[in-house]
Design an enzyme around this catalytic site. Sequence first.
Site, PDB file in Angstrom:
ATOM      1  CG  LEU A  43       0.662  64.108 -15.630  1.00  0.00           C
ATOM      2  CD1 LEU A  43       0.204  62.780 -15.072  1.00  0.00           C
ATOM      3  CD2 LEU A  43       1.139  65.018 -14.495  1.00  0.00           C
ATOM      4  CG  HIS A 266      -9.078  49.858 -18.456  1.00  0.00           C
ATOM      5  ND1 HIS A 266      -9.968  49.325 -17.553  1.00  0.00           N
ATOM      6  CD2 HIS A 266      -8.142  50.502 -17.722  1.00  0.00           C
ATOM      7  CE1 HIS A 266      -9.579  49.637 -16.328  1.00  0.00           C
ATOM      8  NE2 HIS A 266      -8.479  50.339 -16.405  1.00  0.00           N
ATOM      9  NE  ARG A 337      -5.286  48.818 -16.429  1.00  0.00           N
ATOM     10  CZ  ARG A 337      -5.010  50.105 -16.388  1.00  0.00           C
ATOM     11  NH1 ARG A 337      -4.600  50.729 -17.467  1.00  0.00           N
ATOM     12  NH2 ARG A 337      -5.137  50.780 -15.258  1.00  0.00           N
TER      13      ARG A 337
HETATM   14  C1  LIG Z   1      -9.671  57.678 -18.365  1.00  0.00           C
HETATM   15  C2  LIG Z   1      -8.210  57.384 -18.159  1.00  0.00           C
HETATM   16  C3  LIG Z   1      -7.743  57.096 -16.893  1.00  0.00           C
HETATM   17  C4  LIG Z   1      -6.380  56.828 -16.694  1.00  0.00           C
HETATM   18  N1  LIG Z   1      -5.944  56.541 -15.436  1.00  0.00           N
HETATM   19  C5  LIG Z   1      -4.633  56.284 -15.244  1.00  0.00           C
HETATM   20  C6  LIG Z   1      -4.148  55.997 -13.947  1.00  0.00           C
HETATM   21  O1  LIG Z   1      -4.882  55.974 -12.973  1.00  0.00           O
HETATM   22  N2  LIG Z   1      -2.818  55.749 -13.809  1.00  0.00           N
HETATM   23  C7  LIG Z   1      -1.958  55.772 -14.865  1.00  0.00           C
HETATM   24  O2  LIG Z   1      -0.757  55.551 -14.670  1.00  0.00           O
HETATM   25  N3  LIG Z   1      -2.403  56.063 -16.102  1.00  0.00           N
HETATM   26  C8  LIG Z   1      -3.706  56.326 -16.319  1.00  0.00           C
HETATM   27  N4  LIG Z   1      -4.145  56.608 -17.582  1.00  0.00           N
HETATM   28  C9  LIG Z   1      -3.165  56.814 -18.652  1.00  0.00           C
HETATM   29  C10 LIG Z   1      -2.531  58.205 -18.505  1.00  0.00           C
HETATM   30  O3  LIG Z   1      -3.499  59.124 -18.069  1.00  0.00           O
HETATM   31  C11 LIG Z   1      -1.936  58.725 -19.811  1.00  0.00           C
HETATM   32  O4  LIG Z   1      -1.181  57.743 -20.424  1.00  0.00           O
HETATM   33  C12 LIG Z   1      -1.040  59.915 -19.515  1.00  0.00           C
HETATM   34  O5  LIG Z   1      -1.716  60.879 -18.756  1.00  0.00           O
HETATM   35  C13 LIG Z   1      -0.521  60.533 -20.807  1.00  0.00           C
HETATM   36  O6  LIG Z   1       0.221  61.681 -20.476  1.00  0.00           O
HETATM   37  P1  LIG Z   1       1.044  62.458 -21.561  1.00  0.00           P
HETATM   38  O7  LIG Z   1       1.653  63.627 -20.884  1.00  0.00           O
HETATM   39  O8  LIG Z   1       1.937  61.507 -22.267  1.00  0.00           O
HETATM   40  O9  LIG Z   1      -0.037  62.927 -22.640  1.00  0.00           O
HETATM   41  P2  LIG Z   1      -1.377  63.823 -22.500  1.00  0.00           P
HETATM   42  O10 LIG Z   1      -1.805  64.050 -21.116  1.00  0.00           O
HETATM   43  O11 LIG Z   1      -2.348  63.190 -23.452  1.00  0.00           O
HETATM   44  O12 LIG Z   1      -0.951  65.218 -23.053  1.00  0.00           O
HETATM   45  C14 LIG Z   1      -0.751  65.444 -24.430  1.00  0.00           C
HETATM   46  C15 LIG Z   1      -0.396  66.895 -24.621  1.00  0.00           C
HETATM   47  O13 LIG Z   1       0.014  67.071 -25.963  1.00  0.00           O
HETATM   48  C16 LIG Z   1      -0.650  68.172 -26.543  1.00  0.00           C
HETATM   49  N5  LIG Z   1      -0.690  67.907 -27.976  1.00  0.00           N
HETATM   50  C17 LIG Z   1      -1.013  66.759 -28.617  1.00  0.00           C
HETATM   51  N6  LIG Z   1      -0.860  66.902 -29.929  1.00  0.00           N
HETATM   52  C18 LIG Z   1      -0.425  68.163 -30.137  1.00  0.00           C
HETATM   53  C19 LIG Z   1      -0.084  68.902 -31.283  1.00  0.00           C
HETATM   54  N7  LIG Z   1      -0.130  68.377 -32.505  1.00  0.00           N
HETATM   55  N8  LIG Z   1       0.290  70.199 -31.119  1.00  0.00           N
HETATM   56  C20 LIG Z   1       0.361  70.771 -29.882  1.00  0.00           C
HETATM   57  N9  LIG Z   1       0.074  70.088 -28.769  1.00  0.00           N
HETATM   58  C21 LIG Z   1      -0.318  68.815 -28.897  1.00  0.00           C
HETATM   59  C22 LIG Z   1      -1.968  68.252 -25.827  1.00  0.00           C
HETATM   60  O14 LIG Z   1      -2.468  69.561 -25.939  1.00  0.00           O
HETATM   61  C23 LIG Z   1      -1.535  67.886 -24.406  1.00  0.00           C
HETATM   62  O15 LIG Z   1      -1.026  69.025 -23.764  1.00  0.00           O
HETATM   63  C24 LIG Z   1      -5.503  56.855 -17.791  1.00  0.00           C
HETATM   64  C25 LIG Z   1      -5.984  57.124 -19.062  1.00  0.00           C
HETATM   65  C26 LIG Z   1      -7.333  57.361 -19.248  1.00  0.00           C
HETATM   66  C27 LIG Z   1      -7.831  57.566 -20.632  1.00  0.00           C
END
Ligand SMILES: Cc1cc2nc3c(=O)[nH]c(=O)nc-3n(C[C@H](O)[C@H](O)[C@H](O)COP(=O)(O)OP(=O)(O)OC[C@H]3O[C@@H](n4cnc5c(N)ncnc54)[C@H](O)[C@@H]3O)c2cc1C
Length: 644
Positions: A43, A266, A337
Amino acid sequence: MSLNAKIPQGPLAEKWNKHKFDLKLVNPANKRKYDIIVVGTGLAGASAAASLAELGYNVKAFCFQDSPRRAHSIAAQGGINAAKNYQNDGDSVYRLFYDTIKGGDYRAREANVYRLAEVSVNIIDQCVAQGVPFAREYGGLLDNRSFGGAQVSRTFYARGQTGQQLLLGAYSALNRQIHKGKVKMYTRTEMLDVVVVDGQAKGIITRSLITGEIDTHSGHAVLLCTGGYGNVFYLSTNAAGSNVTAAWRAHKRGALFANPCYTQIHPTCIPVTGDHQSKLTLMSESLRNDGRVWAPKTVETAEKLRKAQLKASDIKEEDRDYFLERKYPSFGNLVPRDVASRNAKEMVDDNRGVGGSGIAVFLDFADAIKRLGKDAVAAKYGNLFDMYYQITDEDPYTQPMRIYPAVHYTMGGLWVDYNLSTNVPGLYALGECNFSDHGANRLGASALMQGLADGYFVIPYTLGDYLASIGPKPVDVNHPAFAKTKQDVVDYIAKLVALKGTKTVNEYHRELGLIMWEYCGMARTAEGLTKAKGLIQALRADFWKNAIVMGENEEVNASLERAGRVADFLELGELMVDDALMRNESCGGHFRLESQTPEGEALRDDEHFAFVGAWEFKGENQPETLHKEALDFEYVHLTQRNYK
Ligand SMILES: Cc1cc2nc3c(=O)[nH]c(=O)nc-3n(C[C@H](O)[C@H](O)[C@H](O)COP(=O)(O)OP(=O)(O)OC[C@H]3O[C@@H](n4cnc5c(N)ncnc54)[C@H](O)[C@@H]3O)c2cc1C
């Protein structure tokens, strides 16, 4: 080193607007002369890449999965917070700000959190415009539900698939830019290092996960959007691939790592059933809207339940302890939590846990089904109930779910200032990868809000200020730093491939996880943390002697990928323990047994610990240096959190 958070002057509610006006702009005709690297397309990354490309910058985006659609963000079930006040139940930007600061146990920056609350309302509009199918109520307005730590309903949701639907929205915006040629997408490509030229981030080194090719990419700025590091615990609710490598390698190139010990546990996950598991499953917090958490009142009843001599539905009302409702009458099952998790642990420590292992409490929907009817409950939570049934073979419509806390989210991460810039100019961190807005405990539904705020609404402004200051001159890829960093990566991979011992990388990961959970999990002590430090050091030394990495670099090699990630976890784990040891107070997700109130709640020490702890890497196997960013609270009065 002094940490300057660059918080704008002026009244809280005017800081962001004023700052946006003060930031330098890049002339529209010049934007196409800048190359921006975005690592991670969950995201945070997808929203940033799409927004920056829309502005006219050239974006190169990277992810290790085969599509941005597979980012861990897709797992988010419950919802996303926003201060829209559609319910007319008393919400406001200020209340969301206040709840988030309090929920984080007063360990987050006021200015950042206020901005987050402010832009939360724009996020919902943006996502609706993209076609995200949020749930609606009968009048047509978007529906809301409640999450922990709040007494208003402000959580927007799309059944139990909110993350997936939001990601589809961001992914569509990203694809539009890929199609227009403004984003070049590199899938199945892992970033393994940052190139720092004269103190500024100018590129990255990647490995193709298909061919093993090591490549160099240059850019005027590098944005890390690479998610959280909960998998340092081995078992967590995170996607199995989530890892710390990008952030950790950036840390080793100079970026400070802030509050690494702040981990969110959690309360409502499906309990561990044995040592065969490689991940744990979350049951969304939204279930606490209608589910009631309880444990048997006596050890004798608990024992009968554990031996399956009784079923939960056999237990009379007077023999149940609805412990959250009893202890926290105002918030009841919707306490934050950290509070809910600690109380579940207390029940288990009290020998009143249920299920075969005795390490679980109940989450019961019998009352909700009686009150609302099975169909209404199914309409709200059906997919979550199905998931529970498929995993446990137990029907949550007739028997309560068994739940227990599990590692879920990491509030720590790369230190960033108000502009989301790390202390290395040109290197930014967004989403779960940075430490920013959640303090010592994240309130549910705030991570999606923060990731999208960072990507859609903050970085498009703040990055321009930096780019305008360095000018659009092309990056010199012949600078020796590019070749040197690439060689470092090649050498490191060769070192990993040469590991031909007898123990699998997975075994090391599992052992590390057990150490982290035992000593740096829900409850921590100075004695336990000191022990953990020694254990991790020994495990790391053993890894570099006895681990086995199968195959070679020039092929699809999951064993090699995993080895690099586990090696980083083995270093991060020690820093988490150091940070937890240093923070001799309890706050949010960090609970030191030595620091609790007479009622067993987290007892902060504001006089000594109202700061962000940011660690500086000083070389392999050297102790890191701690830098402190003082947290000043002008608007919120620091009190003992009270959810009673
Ligand atoms: C089961 C679950 C349910 C959840 N539900 C909620 C909810 O209802 N509401 C809420 O607010 N939050 C929720 N969360 C938390 C939330 O989903 C995450 O904190 C959030 O989606 C993280 O988004 P992000 O874009 O930071 O990282 P991510 O979605 O983890 O994306 C990481 C990206 O980085 C890339 N990447 C990582 N390392 C490398 C690398 N070395 N080289 C190239 N690419 C790399 C991956 O390929 C990916 O594209 C939930 C979490 C979990 C585990």
